[in-house]
Design a protein around this motif. Structure first.
Motif, PDB file in Angstrom:
ATOM      1  N   THR A 168       0.882  -1.165   0.000  1.00  0.00           N
ATOM      2  CA  THR A 168       0.000   0.000   0.000  1.00  0.00           C
ATOM      3  C   THR A 168       0.922   1.218   0.000  1.00  0.00           C
ATOM      4  O   THR A 168       1.855   1.289   0.799  1.00  0.00           O
ATOM      5  CB  THR A 168      -0.909  -0.005   1.241  1.00  0.00           C
ATOM      6  OG1 THR A 168      -1.771  -1.159   1.147  1.00  0.00           O
ATOM      7  CG2 THR A 168      -1.752   1.249   1.332  1.00  0.00           C
ATOM      8  N   VAL A 177      -4.371   1.834  -2.351  1.00  0.00           N
ATOM      9  CA  VAL A 177      -4.544   0.619  -1.538  1.00  0.00           C
ATOM     10  C   VAL A 177      -4.570  -0.683  -2.326  1.00  0.00           C
ATOM     11  O   VAL A 177      -4.637  -1.762  -1.734  1.00  0.00           O
ATOM     12  CB  VAL A 177      -5.816   0.724  -0.656  1.00  0.00           C
ATOM     13  CG1 VAL A 177      -5.698   1.912   0.293  1.00  0.00           C
ATOM     14  CG2 VAL A 177      -7.085   0.846  -1.509  1.00  0.00           C
ATOM     15  N   ASP A 179      -5.400  -3.966  -3.662  1.00  0.00           N
ATOM     16  CA  ASP A 179      -6.456  -4.900  -3.263  1.00  0.00           C
ATOM     17  C   ASP A 179      -6.454  -5.163  -1.761  1.00  0.00           C
ATOM     18  O   ASP A 179      -7.137  -6.067  -1.286  1.00  0.00           O
ATOM     19  CB  ASP A 179      -6.285  -6.240  -4.000  1.00  0.00           C
ATOM     20  CG  ASP A 179      -6.658  -6.134  -5.472  1.00  0.00           C
ATOM     21  OD1 ASP A 179      -7.260  -5.121  -5.863  1.00  0.00           O
ATOM     22  OD2 ASP A 179      -6.344  -7.066  -6.231  1.00  0.00           O
ATOM     23  N   TRP A 184     -13.879  -1.857  -4.010  1.00  0.00           N
ATOM     24  CA  TRP A 184     -14.768  -0.769  -3.613  1.00  0.00           C
ATOM     25  C   TRP A 184     -15.767  -0.478  -4.735  1.00  0.00           C
ATOM     26  O   TRP A 184     -15.378  -0.293  -5.889  1.00  0.00           O
ATOM     27  CB  TRP A 184     -13.938   0.475  -3.308  1.00  0.00           C
ATOM     28  CG  TRP A 184     -14.671   1.785  -3.232  1.00  0.00           C
ATOM     29  CD1 TRP A 184     -14.474   2.877  -4.036  1.00  0.00           C
ATOM     30  CD2 TRP A 184     -15.672   2.180  -2.285  1.00  0.00           C
ATOM     31  NE1 TRP A 184     -15.286   3.909  -3.650  1.00  0.00           N
ATOM     32  CE2 TRP A 184     -16.042   3.507  -2.578  1.00  0.00           C
ATOM     33  CE3 TRP A 184     -16.307   1.523  -1.211  1.00  0.00           C
ATOM     34  CZ2 TRP A 184     -17.006   4.207  -1.854  1.00  0.00           C
ATOM     35  CZ3 TRP A 184     -17.268   2.217  -0.493  1.00  0.00           C
ATOM     36  CH2 TRP A 184     -17.608   3.535  -0.805  1.00  0.00           C
ATOM     37  N   ALA A 191     -17.304  -1.946   0.262  1.00  0.00           N
ATOM     38  CA  ALA A 191     -16.169  -2.718  -0.271  1.00  0.00           C
ATOM     39  C   ALA A 191     -16.364  -4.177   0.125  1.00  0.00           C
ATOM     40  O   ALA A 191     -16.846  -4.476   1.222  1.00  0.00           O
ATOM     41  CB  ALA A 191     -14.854  -2.189   0.295  1.00  0.00           C
ATOM     42  N   TYR A 221      -8.540   3.318  -4.494  1.00  0.00           N
ATOM     43  CA  TYR A 221      -8.644   1.901  -4.864  1.00  0.00           C
ATOM     44  C   TYR A 221      -8.298   1.712  -6.338  1.00  0.00           C
ATOM     45  O   TYR A 221      -8.596   2.589  -7.166  1.00  0.00           O
ATOM     46  CB  TYR A 221     -10.078   1.403  -4.670  1.00  0.00           C
ATOM     47  CG  TYR A 221     -10.505   1.193  -3.237  1.00  0.00           C
ATOM     48  CD1 TYR A 221     -10.628  -0.088  -2.714  1.00  0.00           C
ATOM     49  CD2 TYR A 221     -10.811   2.273  -2.413  1.00  0.00           C
ATOM     50  CE1 TYR A 221     -11.044  -0.287  -1.396  1.00  0.00           C
ATOM     51  CE2 TYR A 221     -11.221   2.084  -1.092  1.00  0.00           C
ATOM     52  CZ  TYR A 221     -11.337   0.805  -0.604  1.00  0.00           C
ATOM     53  OH  TYR A 221     -11.747   0.616   0.689  1.00  0.00           O
ATOM     54  N   THR A 222      -7.743   0.554  -6.663  1.00  0.00           N
ATOM     55  CA  THR A 222      -7.591   0.186  -8.070  1.00  0.00           C
ATOM     56  C   THR A 222      -8.950  -0.266  -8.608  1.00  0.00           C
ATOM     57  O   THR A 222      -9.311   0.027  -9.737  1.00  0.00           O
ATOM     58  CB  THR A 222      -6.554  -0.940  -8.203  1.00  0.00           C
ATOM     59  OG1 THR A 222      -5.363  -0.530  -7.537  1.00  0.00           O
ATOM     60  CG2 THR A 222      -6.246  -1.245  -9.662  1.00  0.00           C
ATOM     61  N   HIS A 223      -9.696  -0.985  -7.767  1.00  0.00           N
ATOM     62  CA  HIS A 223     -11.064  -1.415  -8.116  1.00  0.00           C
ATOM     63  C   HIS A 223     -12.009  -0.812  -7.076  1.00  0.00           C
ATOM     64  O   HIS A 223     -12.165  -1.416  -6.034  1.00  0.00           O
ATOM     65  CB  HIS A 223     -11.213  -2.932  -8.071  1.00  0.00           C
ATOM     66  CG  HIS A 223     -10.096  -3.717  -8.690  1.00  0.00           C
ATOM     67  ND1 HIS A 223      -9.876  -3.800 -10.052  1.00  0.00           N
ATOM     68  CD2 HIS A 223      -9.138  -4.492  -8.127  1.00  0.00           C
ATOM     69  CE1 HIS A 223      -8.839  -4.597 -10.295  1.00  0.00           C
ATOM     70  NE2 HIS A 223      -8.364  -5.012  -9.148  1.00  0.00           N
ATOM     71  N   ARG A 227     -12.058   6.973  -2.387  1.00  0.00           N
ATOM     72  CA  ARG A 227     -13.053   6.825  -1.317  1.00  0.00           C
ATOM     73  C   ARG A 227     -12.554   7.580  -0.090  1.00  0.00           C
ATOM     74  O   ARG A 227     -11.368   7.527   0.228  1.00  0.00           O
ATOM     75  CB  ARG A 227     -13.174   5.332  -0.968  1.00  0.00           C
ATOM     76  CG  ARG A 227     -14.108   5.035   0.199  1.00  0.00           C
ATOM     77  CD  ARG A 227     -14.048   3.564   0.628  1.00  0.00           C
ATOM     78  NE  ARG A 227     -15.145   3.236   1.528  1.00  0.00           N
ATOM     79  CZ  ARG A 227     -15.342   2.055   2.083  1.00  0.00           C
ATOM     80  NH1 ARG A 227     -14.515   1.051   1.842  1.00  0.00           N
ATOM     81  NH2 ARG A 227     -16.361   1.850   2.899  1.00  0.00           N
ATOM     82  N   THR A 236     -14.894  -2.415   6.035  1.00  0.00           N
ATOM     83  CA  THR A 236     -14.142  -3.463   5.335  1.00  0.00           C
ATOM     84  C   THR A 236     -13.857  -4.645   6.259  1.00  0.00           C
ATOM     85  O   THR A 236     -14.055  -5.798   5.882  1.00  0.00           O
ATOM     86  CB  THR A 236     -12.831  -2.880   4.781  1.00  0.00           C
ATOM     87  OG1 THR A 236     -13.151  -1.717   3.990  1.00  0.00           O
ATOM     88  CG2 THR A 236     -12.108  -3.872   3.914  1.00  0.00           C
TER      89      THR A 236
END
Length: 305
Positions: A168, A177, A179, A184, A191, A221-223, A227, A236
């Motif tokens: 991270t 971050v 995964d 998210w 998430a 986030y990558t996905h 946020r 989470t």
């Protein structure tokens, strides 16, 4: 020649741009970040198949390929860094910054690629094969390693659990971050866990707790996408723990991964919506997470016997 799609560039603040990479036309799946300081950093590259989209996005953000100093993945799963070697080839002044455990694999791709094919199967083929990166262009990032970008620094925090080579990246009160905090879904406001086949639940929870103590304000986030950190860690952790409880109960009842996933779809608020929206990617991704969690529980149970 395929028509070139328009990429919408989001300027998050004066030093951060991000865009939707859309690998294989999959929208809202992979976010690419460009951090502007005296040094310019590209965070994540996406898979090899979306190389042209990546180049186009960088260009549309007003950044020259030769001006990029650092290419920084959170980890080397294909959806995060499968395109690393491809983009390094056109960013001739850039160094790739990866976890010490990943240095060998990104410079000698055979084991990395065969492992990806074994785990992902046809999805790996869709993502495309990585290209190796010369070791002379790789910076190995120990825990707490800092990249001096000029006015700010990018600091490495090793966050295993999802993968032993996961980092991270901390930039002031923000963190990229990868995964480590799951997937998210901004439209759902939640998430959900994401785990590969070999997953360490204990380390994943430890990593989330570690991040929660850092006084972060924003999570990237990558996905998929930015946020606010407010309430994020609590949400989470509770999601990861709820999934693990259902997985453990499923194993006790001798259920298979698909049956456990069906229970999760019925019980976890919002999870069904991810499947409607993203089709094959999501159901398969969630199924992979259930399998990763089941594998962890079974390994732990064997230890106890």
């Amino acid at each position: 020649q395929c028509c070139i799609m328009a990429i919408e560039i989001n300027q998050h603040n004066e030093k951060l741009f991000w865009f939707d990479l859309e690998p294989n036309d999959e929208k809202e799946f992979i976010t690419i970040y460009i951090l502007i300081d005296d040094k310019i950093t590209l965070i994540e590259t996406g898979p090899a198949c979306s190389h042209n989209n990546l180049v186009q996005g960088i260009t549309e953000a007003g950044v020259g390929l030769s001006d990029i100093d650092y290419i920084v993945p959170t980890h080397i799963h294909l959806d995060h860094f499968g395109g690393g070697g491809h983009i390094m080839n056109v960013c001739e002044n850039a160094s790739a910054v990866v976890h010490p455990n990943a240095v060998y694999h990104v410079s000698n791709i055979d084991k990395w690629w065969s492992g990806s094919l074994d785990f992902l199967g046809e999805v790996a083929e869709l993502y495309g094969k990585p290209l190796s990166i010369p070791e002379s262009r790789i910076i190995s990032s120990e825990n707490n390693f800092e990249l001096d970008l000029g006015k700010t620094k990018l600091k490495s925090l090793h966050t295993p659990g999802h993968a032993p080579h996961h980092i991270t990246w901390i930039n002031g009160k923000s963190a990229f971050v990868g995964d480590s905090l799951g997937l998210w879904y901004p439209k759902i406001g939640r998430a959900f866990p994401v785990t590969p086949g070999y997953y360490r639940h204990d380390l994943a929870i430890q990593s989330i707790n570690l991040m929660s103590k850092l006084d972060l304000e924003e999570l990237y986030y990558t996905h998929f996408g930015p946020r606010s950190s407010e309430g994020a860690f609590e949400q989470t952790i509770s999601e990861f723990q709820a999934w693990m409880t259902i997985v453990e109960e499923g194993i006790e009842k001798n259920l298979g991964p698909k049956e456990v996933l069906d229970i999760l779809f019925l019980t976890q608020e919002g999870l069904k919506l991810t499947d409607i929206k993203h089709g094959i990617h999501q159901r398969n991704t969630h199924l992979g997470s259930v399998e990763g969690m089941m594998s962890w529980v079974m390994r732990e149970n064997e230890k106890d016997e």
